[in-house]
Design a protein around this motif. Sequence first.
Motif, PDB file in Angstrom:
ATOM      1  N   LEU A  23      23.879 -73.165 -17.039  1.00 52.93           N
ATOM      2  CA  LEU A  23      22.593 -74.731 -17.296  1.00 52.93           C
ATOM      3  C   LEU A  23      23.573 -75.480 -16.740  1.00 52.93           C
ATOM      4  O   LEU A  23      22.729 -76.399 -16.017  1.00 52.93           O
ATOM      5  CB  LEU A  23      22.234 -74.591 -18.622  1.00 52.93           C
ATOM      6  CG  LEU A  23      21.862 -76.234 -19.140  1.00 52.93           C
ATOM      7  CD1 LEU A  23      20.259 -75.908 -18.587  1.00 52.93           C
ATOM      8  CD2 LEU A  23      21.971 -75.887 -20.555  1.00 52.93           C
ATOM      9  N   VAL A  24      24.890 -75.666 -16.923  1.00 54.20           N
ATOM     10  CA  VAL A  24      25.711 -76.342 -16.334  1.00 54.20           C
ATOM     11  C   VAL A  24      25.423 -76.534 -14.552  1.00 54.20           C
ATOM     12  O   VAL A  24      25.543 -77.605 -14.010  1.00 54.20           O
ATOM     13  CB  VAL A  24      27.600 -75.918 -16.895  1.00 54.20           C
ATOM     14  CG1 VAL A  24      28.690 -77.046 -15.567  1.00 54.20           C
ATOM     15  CG2 VAL A  24      27.525 -76.253 -17.932  1.00 54.20           C
ATOM     16  N   ILE A  30      24.986 -83.547 -12.732  1.00 54.86           N
ATOM     17  CA  ILE A  30      24.625 -84.493 -13.897  1.00 54.86           C
ATOM     18  C   ILE A  30      25.328 -83.809 -14.856  1.00 54.86           C
ATOM     19  O   ILE A  30      26.043 -84.627 -15.721  1.00 54.86           O
ATOM     20  CB  ILE A  30      23.365 -84.070 -14.311  1.00 54.86           C
ATOM     21  CG1 ILE A  30      22.234 -85.012 -12.673  1.00 54.86           C
ATOM     22  CG2 ILE A  30      22.900 -84.778 -15.744  1.00 54.86           C
ATOM     23  CD1 ILE A  30      20.570 -85.385 -13.154  1.00 54.86           C
ATOM     24  N   SER A  31      25.133 -82.699 -15.327  1.00 55.99           N
ATOM     25  CA  SER A  31      25.811 -81.855 -16.618  1.00 55.99           C
ATOM     26  C   SER A  31      27.313 -81.875 -17.138  1.00 55.99           C
ATOM     27  O   SER A  31      27.617 -82.089 -17.936  1.00 55.99           O
ATOM     28  CB  SER A  31      25.529 -80.434 -16.615  1.00 55.99           C
ATOM     29  OG  SER A  31      26.288 -80.002 -15.274  1.00 55.99           O
ATOM     30  N   TRP A  33      28.832 -84.748 -16.796  1.00 60.55           N
ATOM     31  CA  TRP A  33      29.237 -86.172 -18.036  1.00 60.55           C
ATOM     32  C   TRP A  33      29.533 -85.677 -19.505  1.00 60.55           C
ATOM     33  O   TRP A  33      29.570 -85.800 -19.678  1.00 60.55           O
ATOM     34  CB  TRP A  33      28.898 -86.782 -17.293  1.00 60.55           C
ATOM     35  CG  TRP A  33      28.303 -87.233 -15.631  1.00 60.55           C
ATOM     36  CD1 TRP A  33      27.498 -87.087 -14.897  1.00 60.55           C
ATOM     37  CD2 TRP A  33      29.432 -88.419 -15.118  1.00 60.55           C
ATOM     38  NE1 TRP A  33      27.851 -87.679 -13.571  1.00 60.55           N
ATOM     39  CE2 TRP A  33      29.407 -88.283 -13.797  1.00 60.55           C
ATOM     40  CE3 TRP A  33      31.094 -88.489 -15.903  1.00 60.55           C
ATOM     41  CZ2 TRP A  33      30.279 -88.907 -13.299  1.00 60.55           C
ATOM     42  CZ3 TRP A  33      31.426 -89.475 -14.693  1.00 60.55           C
ATOM     43  CH2 TRP A  33      31.348 -90.170 -13.222  1.00 60.55           C
ATOM     44  N   ALA A  34      28.411 -84.713 -19.229  1.00 56.08           N
ATOM     45  CA  ALA A  34      28.774 -84.222 -20.746  1.00 56.08           C
ATOM     46  C   ALA A  34      29.574 -83.028 -20.942  1.00 56.08           C
ATOM     47  O   ALA A  34      29.759 -83.031 -22.215  1.00 56.08           O
ATOM     48  CB  ALA A  34      26.762 -83.464 -21.444  1.00 56.08           C
ATOM     49  N   CYS A  35      30.106 -82.475 -20.349  1.00 59.27           N
ATOM     50  CA  CYS A  35      31.200 -81.490 -20.315  1.00 59.27           C
ATOM     51  C   CYS A  35      32.354 -81.940 -20.403  1.00 59.27           C
ATOM     52  O   CYS A  35      33.309 -81.386 -20.957  1.00 59.27           O
ATOM     53  CB  CYS A  35      30.861 -80.027 -18.956  1.00 59.27           C
ATOM     54  SG  CYS A  35      29.216 -79.347 -19.346  1.00 59.27           S
ATOM     55  N   ILE A  36      32.807 -83.019 -19.292  1.00 56.49           N
ATOM     56  CA  ILE A  36      34.096 -82.932 -19.336  1.00 56.49           C
ATOM     57  C   ILE A  36      34.333 -84.609 -20.703  1.00 56.49           C
ATOM     58  O   ILE A  36      33.989 -84.783 -21.084  1.00 56.49           O
ATOM     59  CB  ILE A  36      34.073 -83.811 -18.449  1.00 56.49           C
ATOM     60  CG1 ILE A  36      34.034 -82.591 -16.699  1.00 56.49           C
ATOM     61  CG2 ILE A  36      35.593 -84.516 -18.532  1.00 56.49           C
ATOM     62  CD1 ILE A  36      34.889 -83.643 -15.622  1.00 56.49           C
ATOM     63  N   LYS A  37      35.324 -83.993 -21.287  1.00 58.03           N
ATOM     64  CA  LYS A  37      35.985 -84.834 -22.224  1.00 58.03           C
ATOM     65  C   LYS A  37      37.554 -85.457 -22.478  1.00 58.03           C
ATOM     66  O   LYS A  37      37.989 -84.579 -21.771  1.00 58.03           O
ATOM     67  CB  LYS A  37      35.804 -84.239 -24.091  1.00 58.03           C
ATOM     68  CG  LYS A  37      34.256 -83.295 -24.432  1.00 58.03           C
ATOM     69  CD  LYS A  37      33.684 -84.664 -24.442  1.00 58.03           C
ATOM     70  CE  LYS A  37      31.583 -84.135 -24.750  1.00 58.03           C
ATOM     71  NZ  LYS A  37      30.595 -85.272 -24.159  1.00 58.03           N
ATOM     72  N   VAL A  38      38.086 -86.787 -22.662  1.00 57.85           N
ATOM     73  CA  VAL A  38      38.922 -87.219 -22.179  1.00 57.85           C
ATOM     74  C   VAL A  38      40.028 -86.949 -23.815  1.00 57.85           C
ATOM     75  O   VAL A  38      39.209 -87.075 -24.724  1.00 57.85           O
ATOM     76  CB  VAL A  38      38.750 -88.671 -21.921  1.00 57.85           C
ATOM     77  CG1 VAL A  38      40.571 -89.041 -21.806  1.00 57.85           C
ATOM     78  CG2 VAL A  38      38.217 -88.267 -20.420  1.00 57.85           C
ATOM     79  N   LEU A  67      31.525 -76.631 -23.164  1.00 67.08           N
ATOM     80  CA  LEU A  67      30.082 -75.982 -22.871  1.00 67.08           C
ATOM     81  C   LEU A  67      29.425 -76.481 -23.127  1.00 67.08           C
ATOM     82  O   LEU A  67      29.338 -77.001 -24.815  1.00 67.08           O
ATOM     83  CB  LEU A  67      30.404 -74.503 -22.668  1.00 67.08           C
ATOM     84  CG  LEU A  67      31.023 -73.476 -21.267  1.00 67.08           C
ATOM     85  CD1 LEU A  67      31.478 -71.852 -21.411  1.00 67.08           C
ATOM     86  CD2 LEU A  67      30.497 -74.354 -19.931  1.00 67.08           C
ATOM     87  N   PRO A  68      28.432 -76.566 -22.255  1.00 65.37           N
ATOM     88  CA  PRO A  68      27.033 -77.600 -23.956  1.00 65.37           C
ATOM     89  C   PRO A  68      26.262 -76.038 -24.285  1.00 65.37           C
ATOM     90  O   PRO A  68      26.367 -75.070 -24.129  1.00 65.37           O
ATOM     91  CB  PRO A  68      25.949 -78.210 -22.785  1.00 65.37           C
ATOM     92  CG  PRO A  68      26.502 -77.328 -21.382  1.00 65.37           C
ATOM     93  CD  PRO A  68      27.709 -77.390 -21.531  1.00 65.37           C
TER      94      PRO A  68
END
Length: 268
Positions: A23-24, A30-31, A33-38, A67-68
Amino acid sequence: LIADRREGIGVCGWILVSLSFLLVLVTFPISIWACIKVVREYERAVVFRLGRVLSKKAKGPGMILVLPCTDTFIKVDLRMVTCKIPPQEILTRDAVTAQVDGVVSYRIHSAVSAVANVADVHSATLLLAQTTLRNLLGTQSLAQLLATREEIAHSIQATLNSATEQWGVKVARVEIKDIRIPKDMQRAMAAEAEAARETKAKIVAAEGEVNASKALQKASMVLAESPAALLLRYLQTLTAVAAQNNSTIVFPLPINIFGSLGQKSTGG
């Protein structure tokens, strides 16, 4: 470790992880931005994949990949935490009721243990500090509580460290902030202290009288050997009295003193 994790999540789990990767890739970029966390410098992230801890060591600081659908994470703050222990009413060993409050400082050194081994690490540490404070102070007398406050604080810290080690928490410092006792006990302690001070003052005054009497005895022996010295001492005392109070002093002067002085002069 990878083999253990594969065996842990099972075949269905790895199918879901593979679908998440797919899915990623399909929705890239686009995905991303939802997978990377700081994760900040003072934080660590504990990542769960399908409900299992992804690694025995927390991730961060910096950017991490999540991973989402299959991964969740919890951020843990590693900074020093200082909290106030609410006033605890205790009964000392000598049956005195007192209220004691304090301050405890601790930090989390293992984020995985803090998340996986206890539901709320901060609340658990504070409740344990309250209980340990009551238990240890209940074994001390009021005099020991007032005199050995620092040693008691170190004992509380050691007890807390032994209990919170499995939680990933390190207690850095414990301080007993205030000790409040009833008003009646305060008045009784003040009366006892005043009586002790009066007793000590009387002992010191009595010792001074003893030393003064010994000195006067030696002085009288010296003056008895010389009548002229006795007269001079007598006149010196009158001079000191006249200097302090400006008044007329009438005193009797024994004639035999001058007679003895004349005899001494004739003999010399």
